[in-house]
Design an enzyme around this catalytic site. Structure first.
Site, PDB file in Angstrom:
ATOM      1  N   GLU A 118       0.880  -1.166   0.000  1.00 34.13           N
ATOM      2  CA  GLU A 118       0.000   0.000   0.000  1.00 34.13           C
ATOM      3  C   GLU A 118       0.913   1.211   0.000  1.00 34.13           C
ATOM      4  OE1 GLU A 118      -1.564   3.314   1.150  1.00 34.13           O
ATOM      5  OE2 GLU A 118      -1.517   2.299   3.089  1.00 34.13           O
ATOM      6  N   CYS A 163      -1.908   8.553   4.058  1.00 35.15           N
ATOM      7  CA  CYS A 163      -2.021   8.245   2.638  1.00 35.15           C
ATOM      8  C   CYS A 163      -3.439   8.455   2.144  1.00 35.15           C
ATOM      9  CB  CYS A 163      -1.538   6.826   2.354  1.00 35.15           C
ATOM     10  SG  CYS A 163      -2.206   5.598   3.477  1.00 35.15           S
TER      11      CYS A 163
END
Length: 542
Positions: free
Chosen positions: A294, A328
């Site tokens: 990720e 993020c």
């Protein structure tokens, strides 16, 4: 020896402390913060097998909001330490893989209970000190999300093991879920203590042994994670935590024949480099490695002309500026219709001007420091770029100071160019850019949004028009792995919104779900025939 099919405790999301002013919870946490701040500097070892390893190469750990203060030191290792960690993981593998799954489950359930109880303040305070998270951001991350990861993943593990094939008459089909053949490498980021713990824990839970490299700016709380796991009964060598520079670790682990998997959260550029390295070495490995990552995001808020002003403004300021935008999933670009623009921008400016900024010791501070000087300088370069541009202007914020801590004012940029630099590139800081579009060009603006960024992590649509919501949801199907309707694009909860994105944002293997755990096992089907044929002739042969 007793045999049974065991039912694990039903997981429930951990309740989040509100930390109301004067409450016992906030008083207890701030007391722990002060205790840890004022204690003698600690020396964080590497955890390699049964050894706590120190070196002569000591690196200081300091709060981002008070960078002259030294909380302690971590020990920088060498290639030899990375090799020792691999050896320790491989040495521990057979016993750990053969341990009945319910005992692995019990260790991580115990860790969750310890974190919910005696470790809660310590884990939160460590995250506040070393990662500059305020009391609430630390609580939802370091305590609640990590507790949820541990408890829900145990339940998902049981769910996976219970998934079995059908069997026809005279045979019995079984499916077993072996750990990967070899060791797993986990590389974790600074910004979420829960992620730092979950990446090695999820692989270990499924019977794998791990070499774990935390971010250097997160080692202070990584130490508490290792203390937690050890007290919960995790055997030596199952998770080996090393502080060795990335290229050195890479040279060791990605050229080893027993490398079996990578669990990664970090930058897109680093992940792509690691993938290329693994690809170049593919002929060296005993098995094809699992690669789970990720990475970045350029997360959006798409606003329809039917939206409610206060809802949009609140989503912008919360989504962009909680934890200084160092998520993020943080909102980073907004598409605002012209009919609502003035009202929304005025509300956003008023809210941002009301923020208090300072150290995490004061619970009334909503904004704290960014993680380190490198991040500070990068974020500031974007702000300075805006100041010099004729395509954008700063609505509010734009100031910065690193004399005592790495403080950057939450900054709202308004641009006339939907492809402006700060609309496209990941900044990873307290900067959000807003593009005002013609309220009657909603569909055309969705096309621009879809084509603007390499990332596809999170995003949201605001609208009171259900047709517009449906259209945007379909149109933006590949833009975000986590999509929100009338909400900010942050705050995924384990067991409710499994997290991950595609495109440049990663492999979308959904941390916080059974999907991620499936990546850390290698299934084997077993067919047993009870009445075995003795003649090759099938009936069709007569």
């Amino acid at each position: 020896m007793p045999k049974a099919i065991y039912q694990v405790p039903l997981p429930v999301n951990e309740e989040v402390n509100s930390f109301a002013p004067g409450s016992d919870s906030v008083n207890s946490l701030i007391a722990k913060y002060k205790e840890m701040y004022n204690q003698a500097p600690i020396d964080v070892p590497m955890y390699i097998g049964s050894k706590l390893v120190t070196t002569d190469d000591k690196h200081p750990m300091s709060p981002p909001h008070d960078h002259k203060k030294v909380l302690g030191y971590f020990n920088m290792g060498t290639k030899a330490h990375a090799e020792d960690a691999v050896a320790a993981a491989l040495a521990a593998k057979e016993d750990w893989a053969n341990l009945p799954w319910e005992h692995r489950a019990a260790i991580f359930l115990k860790a969750a209970d310890l974190l919910a109880g005696p470790y809660r303040d310590k884990m939160n305070a460590a995250t506040m000190l070393a990662q500059s998270k305020n009391v609430f951001q630390a609580e939802i991350d370091a305590a609640c999300e990590l507790i949820d990861f541990l408890r829900f993943n145990v339940a998902y593990m049981q769910q996976i093991y219970a998934e079995q094939p059908e069997s026809n008459e005279g045979i019995w089909n079984r499916l077993e879920y072996r750990p990967l053949e070899g060791f797993v490498v986990c590389i974790t980021p600074f910004n979420f203590t829960a992620i730092a713990a979950n990446l090695p824990a999820s692989a270990a839970m499924m019977g794998n042994t791990v070499v774990w490299k935390p971010a250097e700016t997160q080692v202070y709380s990584a130490q508490v994670i290792m203390e937690l796991f050890r007290e919960a009964g995790l055997p030596d060598g199952v998770i080996n935590m090393i502080t060795v520079d990335g290229p050195t670790v890479g040279d060791v682990v990605f050229s080893h024949k027993d490398f079996a998997g990578l669990h990664f959260t970090g930058s897109t550029a680093v992940f792509q480099h690691l993938w290329k390295t693994i690809g170049m070495n593919i002929d060296k490995y005993r098995t094809y490695p699992r690669i789970v990552g990720e990475t970045g995001g350029k997360d959006f808020i798409m606003v329809h002309k039917s939206s409610i002003v206060d809802q949009v403004a609140t989503a912008i300021v919360r989504g962009a500026f909680e934890f200084q935008g160092q998520k993020c999933s943080a909102a980073s670009r907004v598409y605002l219709p012209s009919n609502l623009a003035d009202a929304v921008l005025a509300k956003v400016a008023t809210d941002v001007k009301s923020f208090k900024m300072g150290t995490t010791e004061d619970p009334s501070n909503f904004i704290n420091a960014v993680i380190d000087e490198k991040a500070f300088d990068k974020i500031v370069s974007y702000i300075d770029y805006v100041k010099e541009s004729n395509e954008a202007e700063i609505l509010v914020g734009g100031g910065y100071d690193k004399s005592e801590g790495y403080f950057i004012e939450p900054t709202v940029v308004v641009t006339s160019n939907p492809k402006f630099k700060t609309m496209v590139e990941e900044i990873f800081g307290p900067v959000i850019t807003i593009y005002v579009y013609d309220e009657d060009k909603f569909e055309e603006t969705l096309d621009i949004l879809d084509d603007t960024s390499e990332y596809a992590l999170t995003g949201s649509i605001f609208s009171q028009d259900r047709y517009a919501i449906d259209f945007a949801t379909k149109k933006l199907v590949n833009c975000a792995g986590n999509f929100y309707i009338n909400d900010k694009p942050t705050g995924a909860v384990v067991g409710q919104q499994p997290f991950g994105g595609a495109r440049g944002s990663g492999t979308n293997d959904k941390a916080g779900s059974y999907l991620n755990l499936l990546r850390w096992v290698s299934p084997r089907t077993i067919k047993e025939t009870f009445v075995t044929p003795t003649d090759y002739r099938y009936p069709f042969l007569g």
